[in-house]
Design a protein around this motif. Structure first.
Motif, short mmCIF file in Angstrom:
data_model
loop_
_atom_site.label_atom_id
_atom_site.label_comp_id
_atom_site.label_asym_id
_atom_site.label_seq_id
_atom_site.Cartn_x
_atom_site.Cartn_y
_atom_site.Cartn_z
N ALA A 4 0.83 -1.20 0.00
CA ALA A 4 0.00 0.00 0.00
C ALA A 4 0.87 1.25 0.00
O ALA A 4 1.89 1.32 0.65
CB ALA A 4 -0.90 0.01 1.23
N LEU A 5 0.42 2.23 -0.74
CA LEU A 5 1.12 3.51 -0.80
C LEU A 5 0.09 4.61 -0.65
O LEU A 5 -0.77 4.79 -1.50
CB LEU A 5 1.86 3.68 -2.13
N LYS A 6 0.16 5.34 0.44
CA LYS A 6 -0.78 6.43 0.67
C LYS A 6 -0.53 7.57 -0.31
O LYS A 6 0.59 7.99 -0.51
CB LYS A 6 -0.62 6.97 2.09
N THR A 7 -1.60 8.06 -0.90
CA THR A 7 -1.50 9.27 -1.73
C THR A 7 -2.74 10.11 -1.47
O THR A 7 -3.60 10.25 -2.32
CB THR A 7 -1.39 8.91 -3.22
N GLY A 8 -2.87 10.64 -0.26
CA GLY A 8 -4.03 11.43 0.09
C GLY A 8 -5.25 10.55 0.26
O GLY A 8 -5.31 9.72 1.14
N VAL A 9 -6.25 10.75 -0.61
CA VAL A 9 -7.47 9.96 -0.54
C VAL A 9 -7.21 8.52 -0.95
O VAL A 9 -7.85 7.60 -0.47
CB VAL A 9 -8.57 10.58 -1.45
N TYR A 10 -6.26 8.32 -1.83
CA TYR A 10 -6.02 7.01 -2.39
C TYR A 10 -4.94 6.25 -1.62
O TYR A 10 -4.02 6.82 -1.07
CB TYR A 10 -5.56 7.11 -3.85
N ALA A 11 -5.09 4.93 -1.62
CA ALA A 11 -4.03 4.03 -1.24
C ALA A 11 -4.17 2.85 -2.18
O ALA A 11 -5.16 2.75 -2.92
CB ALA A 11 -4.16 3.60 0.22
N TYR A 12 -3.21 1.95 -2.18
CA TYR A 12 -3.26 0.85 -3.14
C TYR A 12 -3.06 -0.48 -2.45
O TYR A 12 -2.26 -0.61 -1.52
CB TYR A 12 -2.21 1.05 -4.24
N SER A 13 -3.82 -1.47 -2.89
CA SER A 13 -3.70 -2.83 -2.39
C SER A 13 -3.94 -3.76 -3.55
O SER A 13 -4.05 -3.33 -4.70
CB SER A 13 -4.72 -3.09 -1.28
N SER A 14 -4.06 -5.05 -3.26
CA SER A 14 -4.35 -6.02 -4.31
C SER A 14 -5.71 -5.77 -4.94
O SER A 14 -6.01 -6.24 -6.03
CB SER A 14 -4.30 -7.44 -3.74
N GLU A 15 -6.57 -4.99 -4.26
CA GLU A 15 -7.89 -4.67 -4.79
C GLU A 15 -7.86 -3.45 -5.71
O GLU A 15 -8.88 -3.08 -6.27
CB GLU A 15 -8.87 -4.38 -3.63
N GLY A 16 -6.67 -2.82 -5.86
CA GLY A 16 -6.59 -1.60 -6.64
C GLY A 16 -6.65 -0.40 -5.73
O GLY A 16 -6.33 -0.48 -4.54
N PRO A 17 -7.06 0.76 -6.23
CA PRO A 17 -7.12 1.96 -5.39
C PRO A 17 -8.20 1.81 -4.32
O PRO A 17 -9.32 1.41 -4.60
CB PRO A 17 -7.48 3.08 -6.38
N VAL A 18 -7.82 2.10 -3.09
CA VAL A 18 -8.75 2.01 -1.97
C VAL A 18 -8.70 3.32 -1.18
O VAL A 18 -7.80 4.13 -1.34
CB VAL A 18 -8.42 0.82 -1.03
N LEU A 19 -9.67 3.49 -0.31
CA LEU A 19 -9.70 4.67 0.55
C LEU A 19 -8.56 4.59 1.55
O LEU A 19 -8.40 3.59 2.25
CB LEU A 19 -11.04 4.72 1.29
N SER A 20 -7.75 5.63 1.64
CA SER A 20 -6.67 5.64 2.60
C SER A 20 -7.23 5.77 4.01
O SER A 20 -8.37 6.19 4.21
CB SER A 20 -5.71 6.80 2.32
N GLN A 21 -6.42 5.42 4.99
CA GLN A 21 -6.89 5.51 6.37
C GLN A 21 -7.18 6.95 6.77
O GLN A 21 -8.16 7.23 7.48
CB GLN A 21 -5.86 4.91 7.33
N SER A 22 -6.37 7.89 6.30
CA SER A 22 -6.62 9.29 6.63
C SER A 22 -7.95 9.76 6.04
O SER A 22 -8.71 10.49 6.68
CB SER A 22 -5.48 10.18 6.12
N ALA A 23 -8.26 9.32 4.82
CA ALA A 23 -9.53 9.68 4.20
C ALA A 23 -10.70 9.00 4.89
O ALA A 23 -11.79 9.57 5.00
CB ALA A 23 -9.51 9.33 2.71
N LEU A 24 -10.48 7.78 5.35
CA LEU A 24 -11.52 7.05 6.08
C LEU A 24 -11.99 7.85 7.28
O LEU A 24 -13.19 8.08 7.48
CB LEU A 24 -10.97 5.69 6.53
N TYR A 25 -11.04 8.33 8.08
CA TYR A 25 -11.40 9.07 9.29
C TYR A 25 -11.79 10.51 8.99
O TYR A 25 -12.53 11.13 9.76
CB TYR A 25 -10.28 8.98 10.32
N SER A 26 -11.34 11.04 7.87
CA SER A 26 -11.79 12.37 7.46
C SER A 26 -13.28 12.34 7.10
O SER A 26 -14.05 13.20 7.53
CB SER A 26 -10.97 12.86 6.25
N HIS A 27 -13.66 11.32 6.34
CA HIS A 27 -15.09 11.16 6.02
C HIS A 27 -15.90 10.96 7.29
O HIS A 27 -16.99 11.54 7.45
CB HIS A 27 -15.29 9.96 5.09
#
Length: 365
Positions: A13-36
């Protein structure tokens, strides 16, 4: 802090603001999760982080998905028939554990079209991130993913059914209808959380948690209904078959009984293994009891102006942090908040047997 639960390698996984990456592709980053979470529910944003990782991430994401469903269902500008169709489609997709990406993207676009005029900007922003939200869910362990998908599927199915019934019968007419409505918008969420809590608290009796969860959810939902009666009436909605003072007070007593069950739910959880969960639950129950007392004092307030000041919210939270550490503390605080309140206790087992479809739902098959 890592962007993903322990089951996912931090190197994937690589955090890029709202985005992060996993085997599922782009996912919500933890920071964006708690921001929402902070944008759509500040009270949950304060209490959920007290849970242990990774449970707090699971619960946060589950809440956000439920919030998306609720935003579509609650939008007063969106056509009812189109909302029913969207909720049904989302329910079926959740039942298939969101396997069809193209269907998900279509639902995202339809939800944005349905809510862009009648919903709060922060809720619309959450819907815009639906793909990232679901991709994050799909990166979770299978048992967590299955629980959340099952709960969300029942939630969507129940809301679609309730809206469909409202086309012919706009008013809820009796206690059985109240119970069914409360189950599909809150009781099932209680069951979903009880399942998630059981994963991390091996000392808790899961059977007891599941039975109490439905009553717990109904207690919180009834508190909201009693608080918002004036606002609901203005938009032509009514969720209680109560028009006189005595009838409203009868539902206040039912609600207090359900909140007493919520206290039993909290005391079923281990003070050590579920300290953060207990604080989360107790804070919500304490605020509900505080509001319910205001309703009991002035049940026919035409404005339904029942609020908790920020100062009192802070006081309640401080008391909850102290009380949640022991069952004695939880029960003592409950007695203080409900002193003098009339309550009508009901059988939690009979209530769940009557309304729950968690154990035999076909919506997720």
């Amino acid at each position: 802090m890592d962007a993903y639960p322990p089951h996912t390698s931090k190197h994937s996984a690589l955090k890029t603001g709202v985005y992060a990456y996993s085997s599922e592709g782009p996912v919500l980053s933890q920071s964006a999760l708690y921001s929402h979470l902070n944008q759509v529910s500040r009270s949950f944003a304060i209490t959920i982080p007290f849970m242990a990782a990774p449970l707090k991430d699971y619960v946060s994401l589950a809440y956000l998905i439920c919030r998306i469903v609720d935003t579509v269902e609650d939008d007063v500008q969106a056509p009812v028939v189109e909302k029913i169709t969207w909720l049904s489609d989302f329910s079926f997709l959740a039942g298939d554990e969101f396997e069809q990406h193209d269907v998900l993207m279509g639902l995202r676009q339809r939800a944005l079209e349905l809510t862009h005029e009648g919903s709060a900007p922060q809720d619309v922003a959450l819907i815009a991130d639906l793909e990232l939200v679901i991709n994050l869910l799909l990166s979770y362990p299978d048992e967590v993913k299955e629980i959340i998908c099952h709960g969300v599927s029942i939630l969507g199915h129940g809301m679609a059914s309730s809206l469909n019934k409202s086309l012919e019968h706009p008013q809820i007419e009796n206690l059985d209808e109240v119970d069914n409505y409360c189950y599909f918008v809150a009781g099932v969420v209680g069951e979903m959380l009880a399942e998630l809590f059981s994963l991390s608290d091996h000392k808790a009796d899961k059977k007891d948690l599941m039975e109490l969860a439905v009553s717990f959810g109904e207690g919180l939902q009834l508190t909201n209904i009693l608080r918002d009666r004036a606002k609901d009436t203005q938009r032509g909605a009514s969720f209680l078959p109560a028009t006189t003072r005595d009838e409203v007070l009868d539902y206040v007593a039912f609600t207090q009984g359900h909140l007493d069950d919520a206290i039993d739910f909290i005391c079923t959880l281990s003070p050590k293994e579920s300290s953060g969960v207990r604080l989360f639950c107790l804070t919500n129950v304490a605020m509900a009891m505080y509001l319910l007392r205001k309703v009991a004092r002035n049940p026919m307030d035409p404005e339904c102006n029942y609020k908790i000041s920020r100062r009192n919210v802070k006081r309640l939270f401080i008391l909850c942090r102290l009380a949640a550490k022991s069952n004695w503390g939880v029960r003592t605080m409950s007695l203080m908040l409900s002193l003098g309140m009339k309550r009508q206790r009901r059988s939690v087992r009979q209530l769940r047997d009557k309304v729950s479809i968690w154990d035999h739902s076909s919506t997720t098959n």
